[in-house]
Each structure stands twice: as C-alpha cells, then as structure tokens.
Design a protein around this motif. Structure first.
Motif: not given
Ligand SMILES: NC(=O)c1ccc[n+]([C@@H]2O[C@H](COP(=O)([O-])OP(=O)(O)OC[C@H]3O[C@@H](n4cnc5c(N)ncnc54)[C@H](OP(=O)(O)O)[C@@H]3O)[C@@H](O)[C@H]2O)c1
Length: 286
Positions: A95-113
């Motif tokens: 909404a604010a017009g940011v063009r690029h997002l960087v996100y701190t995810s996780f090495i095993d980003a599986r819903p069933e982990s």
C-alpha cells in the motif's frame, strides 16, 4: 534508494542496521520499531526512526512511506497471530509503494515441518510472492548463538543435553545472517526474486559438546535427552505453549535430519564462508 528494517531494536535487526551502516550512509536507512525510546542511539546516528507494529496496518503503512526496499524480520508470537502479522506487514508495504521486500524465512519452510513455526514462514513466503513485489527470501538456519543457552548447565553438571539423537544442524551465527541481509538490502538489484538457503556446516551434538569442553577446559559430554524430559524442562521454565511446541518440534526435525542440508548461498551473497560453530563457540567462551 531508501531502506527500511523492521524489528530494528531486536537482536538481528540491530546487527542488520550495524552492517548496513558499513555499506550505505545513515540518511538512506530507516528503522521501524515498536518502542521509539529504544532507538535513540539509532536516531542520533542519523537513522530515520519510525513507529511500526505488524498488529496495526495503518501505522505500518505509514512506517513504509517513501521506502524502496524493506527487510521484514519475522515476529515472535504464536503461529496464527504471526501469519496474520506478516500478511499485514506485506499489505502495508504494498500500500505504501515499497518495491522490494526481503524476508527472514527459515531453511525448512514447509507447512508440515515438525518445527511448527516453519508454517509461518511457508505462508509468508507465498504471500510475498503473490503480492507481485520484487522479493528476496533469506531462508535462515538456526542461530549458532542458541547453543550458548545450554552452556551454564553443561559447566555446572558436565552434561550438554538435547533430544537430538545423532542429528546434525547447519547452525550459522546471527551476526553472519545480519551481514547477509545487509548485503542484499544495499544491492537489491543483484538479488531480485531470489531465495537463499543461509546455513553453515551441519554439526552433531556430541561434536558441539566436545568443542565446549575444549574451549572451557571442563569435562563435558553430550546427553541425548528423552524428548519428554526435554519438554518437561521447557515447561518448568514457564515458556508459552506455542514456544514449547516449536522447540520440541525443532528436535524432532533435528532427529529426522531436516536441517542437515548444506548450501553455498551464504558465500555467494557475502563473499566468504560463515563463521564455523567451533570458531563461534571458542570466541564466545573465551
Ligand atoms: N534462526 C533462528 O535460530 C531464530 C532464533 C530465534 C528467533 N528467530 C526469528 O528471527 C527473528 C529475529 O530474531 P532475533 O534474534 O532478532 O529475535 P528478537 O531479538 O527477539 O527480536 C524479535 C523482533 O521481532 C520484532 N517484533 C515482534 N513483534 C512485532 C510486531 N508485532 N511488529 C513488529 N515487529 C515485531 C521485535 O520488534 P521490536 O524491536 O520493535 O521489539 C524484535 O525486533 C525472531 O523474531 C524470530 O522470528 C530465528
């Protein structure tokens, strides 16, 4: 180009800001914080400190105003709330017009982990991709720093306990992950729509205990705790249920070998290998 870091007064966020200051002038950096009073030093350095909270869409949208690239640092509450919070942060950025997002995810980003927080990261990754914004997903492994929590007990009793079996974890220092994030934020064009597995060399718990023994000169051995004993210890600390579930699940994942993968993505991004677990622990235990 103006860069914003959320959670800038947290442990990772403050290190990201520190590494960013080595790469870009303070006038290019904004910090979104929940408590402005905690960010006085950053403000004094010329960083644009803004009030932001993932629970408040309007406040967060305001915090993202005039920002080109933002690092969303994952929050710290239960799975359901955090999924909602991260979606709010992405909506606000868009909404604010940011063009690029960087996100701190996780090495095993599986819903069933079995590590229940992994489902948050899987959802946030998908939501960011669906937003249509440019993105860089930093799939962080577990912080080497976490191992220090077991050191006082190990020094007292000689037992370094964890319900990890013979599993290994590709620990990487928080400071290295912060440097990787700062590198991406300072040069986003090199990292458009990339997903990086940021991990160190997998190491088992008997080896970790041997490093602690060597560094401290004490007789310390790894004790493979029964999972129910470990869960009971966590409960005795009064931790919230969602955290107990996540930490217990983390060791189920460890025993499964879920965190043994290796990747040279960190070296590709930062230009050097991450600090090894042995070097980290030796320096921390000096
Ligand atoms: N890879 C790993 O081993 C590992 C270990 C622990 C945690 N993590 C994850 O990585 C994140 C960063 O780690 P850390 O060591 O920096 O943890 P930390 O020091 O506890 O920092 C947590 C950060 O989350 C922010 N936050 C919490 N709720 C928020 C909300 N409603 N809106 C905006 N920001 C919010 C906090 O913001 P304020 O600064 O405003 O308080 C703080 O900066 C953690 O939050 C967690 O998701 C990863």
């Amino acid at each position: 180009m103006k860069i914003l870091v959320t959670g800038a007064t947290g442990q990772l966020g403050s290190l990201v800001v520190k590494h960013l200051l080595d790469r870009v002038p303070a006038s290019q950096i904004a910090a979104s914080v929940r408590n402005i009073a905690k960010a006085q030093e950053m403000a004094a350095e010329g960083i644009d400190v803004r009030h932001g909270d993932f629970d408040d869409l309007a406040l967060m949208t305001n915090a993202f105003k005039g920002i080109d690239i933002a690092l969303i640092i994952s929050g710290e509450t239960d799975v359901e709330t955090r999924i909602k919070q991260h979606r709010t942060a992405v909506d606000a950025a868009k909404a604010a017009g940011v063009r690029h997002l960087v996100y701190t995810s996780f090495i095993d980003a599986r819903p069933e982990s079995p590590f229940t927080y992994a489902a948050i990261h899987a959802d946030t990754e998908s939501y960011i991709k669906a937003s249509g914004l440019s993105f860089t997903l930093l799939r962080n492994s577990f912080y080497t720093d976490l191992l220090m929590a077991g050191v006082p007990h190990a020094l007292e009793t000689g037992d370094f306990g964890a319900p990890a079996g013979n599993g290994k974890v590709s620990y990487i220092p928080r400071n290295d992950l912060a440097e990787a994030a700062a590198t991406v934020l300072a040069n986003p064009a090199d990292h458009v729509n990339q997903t990086y597995d940021l991990s160190g060399t997998p190491i088992g718990f008997a080896d970790i205990a041997a490093i602690i023994a060597d560094a401290t000169g004490k007789d310390i051995r790894y004790v493979d705790l029964p999972p129910e004993v470990h869960t009971g210890i966590l409960a005795s600390f009064g931790l919230p249920d969602h955290l107990i579930e996540a930490l217990s699940g983390m060791y189920v994942g460890t025993r499964n070998g879920d965190y043994e993968q290796t990747s040279d993505d960190f070296a590709k991004v930062v230009g050097r290998a991450p600090q090894s677990t042995a070097d980290f622990l030796k320096a921390a235990l000096k």
